[in-house]
Motif scaffolding. Sequence first.
Motif, mmCIF file in Angstrom:
data_model
loop_
_atom_site.group_PDB
_atom_site.id
_atom_site.type_symbol
_atom_site.label_atom_id
_atom_site.label_comp_id
_atom_site.label_asym_id
_atom_site.label_seq_id
_atom_site.Cartn_x
_atom_site.Cartn_y
_atom_site.Cartn_z
ATOM 1 N N THR A 65 0.994 -1.211 0.007
ATOM 2 C CA THR A 65 0.002 0.086 -0.155
ATOM 3 C C THR A 65 0.970 1.167 0.125
ATOM 4 O O THR A 65 1.579 1.618 1.015
ATOM 5 N N LEU A 66 0.561 1.858 -0.953
ATOM 6 C CA LEU A 66 1.545 3.211 -1.132
ATOM 7 C C LEU A 66 1.057 4.358 -0.497
ATOM 8 O O LEU A 66 1.590 5.184 -0.017
ATOM 9 N N LYS A 67 -0.329 4.524 -0.510
ATOM 10 C CA LYS A 67 -1.073 5.530 0.010
ATOM 11 C C LYS A 67 -2.479 5.319 0.507
ATOM 12 O O LYS A 67 -2.953 4.501 0.106
ATOM 13 N N ALA A 68 -2.609 5.599 1.643
ATOM 14 C CA ALA A 68 -4.012 5.543 2.265
ATOM 15 C C ALA A 68 -4.753 6.542 2.673
ATOM 16 O O ALA A 68 -3.845 7.504 3.338
ATOM 17 N N GLU A 69 -5.699 7.310 2.510
ATOM 18 C CA GLU A 69 -6.489 8.326 2.899
ATOM 19 C C GLU A 69 -8.072 8.121 3.244
ATOM 20 O O GLU A 69 -8.592 7.152 2.686
ATOM 21 N N THR A 70 -8.695 8.894 4.133
ATOM 22 C CA THR A 70 -9.838 8.742 4.307
ATOM 23 C C THR A 70 -10.897 10.068 4.276
ATOM 24 O O THR A 70 -10.156 10.880 4.081
ATOM 25 N N SER A 71 -12.121 9.992 3.990
ATOM 26 C CA SER A 71 -12.825 11.482 3.766
ATOM 27 C C SER A 71 -14.363 10.779 4.316
ATOM 28 O O SER A 71 -14.543 9.758 4.589
ATOM 29 N N ASN A 72 -14.959 11.852 4.502
ATOM 30 C CA ASN A 72 -16.343 11.721 5.221
ATOM 31 C C ASN A 72 -16.172 10.919 6.611
ATOM 32 O O ASN A 72 -17.050 9.915 6.709
ATOM 33 N N VAL A 73 -15.142 11.285 7.365
ATOM 34 C CA VAL A 73 -15.282 10.482 8.515
ATOM 35 C C VAL A 73 -16.196 10.991 9.655
ATOM 36 O O VAL A 73 -16.555 12.106 9.917
ATOM 37 N N THR A 74 -16.967 9.846 10.341
ATOM 38 C CA THR A 74 -17.744 9.883 11.349
ATOM 39 C C THR A 74 -16.951 9.101 12.643
ATOM 40 O O THR A 74 -16.552 8.198 12.490
ATOM 41 N N CYS A 75 -17.418 9.690 13.894
ATOM 42 C CA CYS A 75 -16.838 9.096 14.819
ATOM 43 C C CYS A 75 -17.710 8.904 15.980
ATOM 44 O O CYS A 75 -18.271 10.153 16.287
ATOM 45 N N GLN A 76 -18.110 7.898 16.634
ATOM 46 C CA GLN A 76 -19.273 7.899 17.606
ATOM 47 C C GLN A 76 -18.497 7.265 18.897
ATOM 48 O O GLN A 76 -18.007 6.058 18.645
ATOM 49 N N GLU A 77 -17.970 7.869 19.903
ATOM 50 C CA GLU A 77 -17.108 7.388 21.245
ATOM 51 C C GLU A 77 -18.190 7.331 22.514
ATOM 52 O O GLU A 77 -18.631 8.202 22.600
ATOM 53 N N ARG A 78 -18.043 6.428 23.072
ATOM 54 C CA ARG A 78 -18.771 5.852 24.281
ATOM 55 C C ARG A 78 -18.223 4.813 25.291
ATOM 56 O O ARG A 78 -17.687 3.771 24.660
ATOM 57 N N GLU A 79 -17.856 5.140 26.444
ATOM 58 C CA GLU A 79 -17.569 4.197 27.366
ATOM 59 C C GLU A 79 -16.197 3.220 26.965
ATOM 60 O O GLU A 79 -16.305 2.197 27.023
ATOM 61 N N GLY A 80 -15.189 3.628 26.349
ATOM 62 C CA GLY A 80 -14.075 3.054 26.096
ATOM 63 C C GLY A 80 -14.245 2.417 24.599
ATOM 64 O O GLY A 80 -13.411 1.555 24.289
ATOM 65 N N ARG A 81 -15.072 2.708 23.841
ATOM 66 C CA ARG A 81 -15.190 2.034 22.522
ATOM 67 C C ARG A 81 -15.679 3.358 21.532
ATOM 68 O O ARG A 81 -16.077 4.254 22.000
ATOM 69 N N ALA A 82 -15.221 3.213 20.224
ATOM 70 C CA ALA A 82 -15.347 4.149 19.374
ATOM 71 C C ALA A 82 -15.677 3.475 18.023
ATOM 72 O O ALA A 82 -14.998 2.373 17.879
ATOM 73 N N VAL A 83 -16.782 4.012 17.337
ATOM 74 C CA VAL A 83 -17.032 3.265 16.015
ATOM 75 C C VAL A 83 -16.757 4.345 14.919
ATOM 76 O O VAL A 83 -17.156 5.485 15.098
ATOM 77 N N VAL A 84 -15.708 4.320 13.991
ATOM 78 C CA VAL A 84 -15.233 5.129 13.014
ATOM 79 C C VAL A 84 -15.957 4.586 11.759
ATOM 80 O O VAL A 84 -15.596 3.519 11.396
ATOM 81 N N THR A 85 -16.829 5.570 10.839
ATOM 82 C CA THR A 85 -17.221 5.150 9.595
ATOM 83 C C THR A 85 -16.535 6.162 8.557
ATOM 84 O O THR A 85 -16.534 7.257 8.962
ATOM 85 N N CYS A 86 -16.150 5.817 7.528
ATOM 86 C CA CYS A 86 -15.325 6.661 6.591
ATOM 87 C C CYS A 86 -15.411 6.263 5.077
ATOM 88 O O CYS A 86 -15.633 4.851 4.898
ATOM 89 N N HIS A 87 -15.011 6.987 4.076
ATOM 90 C CA HIS A 87 -14.809 6.433 2.917
ATOM 91 C C HIS A 87 -13.119 6.360 2.830
ATOM 92 O O HIS A 87 -12.409 7.140 3.333
#
Length: 132
Positions: A65-87
């Motif tokens: 993998t030469l390059k990796a990037e994300t966009s449209n990132v959302t993050c829901q963080e609660r009680e020691g856990r986080a759910v991240v969604t993105c392109h």
Amino acid sequence: MTIAHPEAGTATVAEAEAAWLIALTQGDEEQRALMLADCVIVHGPVGNVHDRERFLDYNASMGATLKAETSNVTCQEREGRAVVTCHQKMSIRRVPDLPPFLVQAVATRVWFATDEGWRLGHMQLSRRQPSV
């Protein structure tokens, strides 16, 4: 934002995400350092379900993998856990003499707070068609 190296721990989910994108371009050990031992990854056009080691082997077989990037990132963080969604976009060198292959996916990553920092416990990658 300061990006922590995986061995130093990741204090925030944003740092863990940034470290993950860097680790994708560096190799198995860097990715492994950010993953829980029992991490599960669902990916591929046929819905592979892999544990950490099988995923890392599969990923390495696809090429560097030469390059990796994300966009449209959302993050829901609660009680020691986080759910991240993105392109997510990755340029992968599958064949040395050809241009990199572009992989686009919608990614969901579930991070867990540990004493060593945030660690990836689950990831799902769904191939995404390029926008028209």
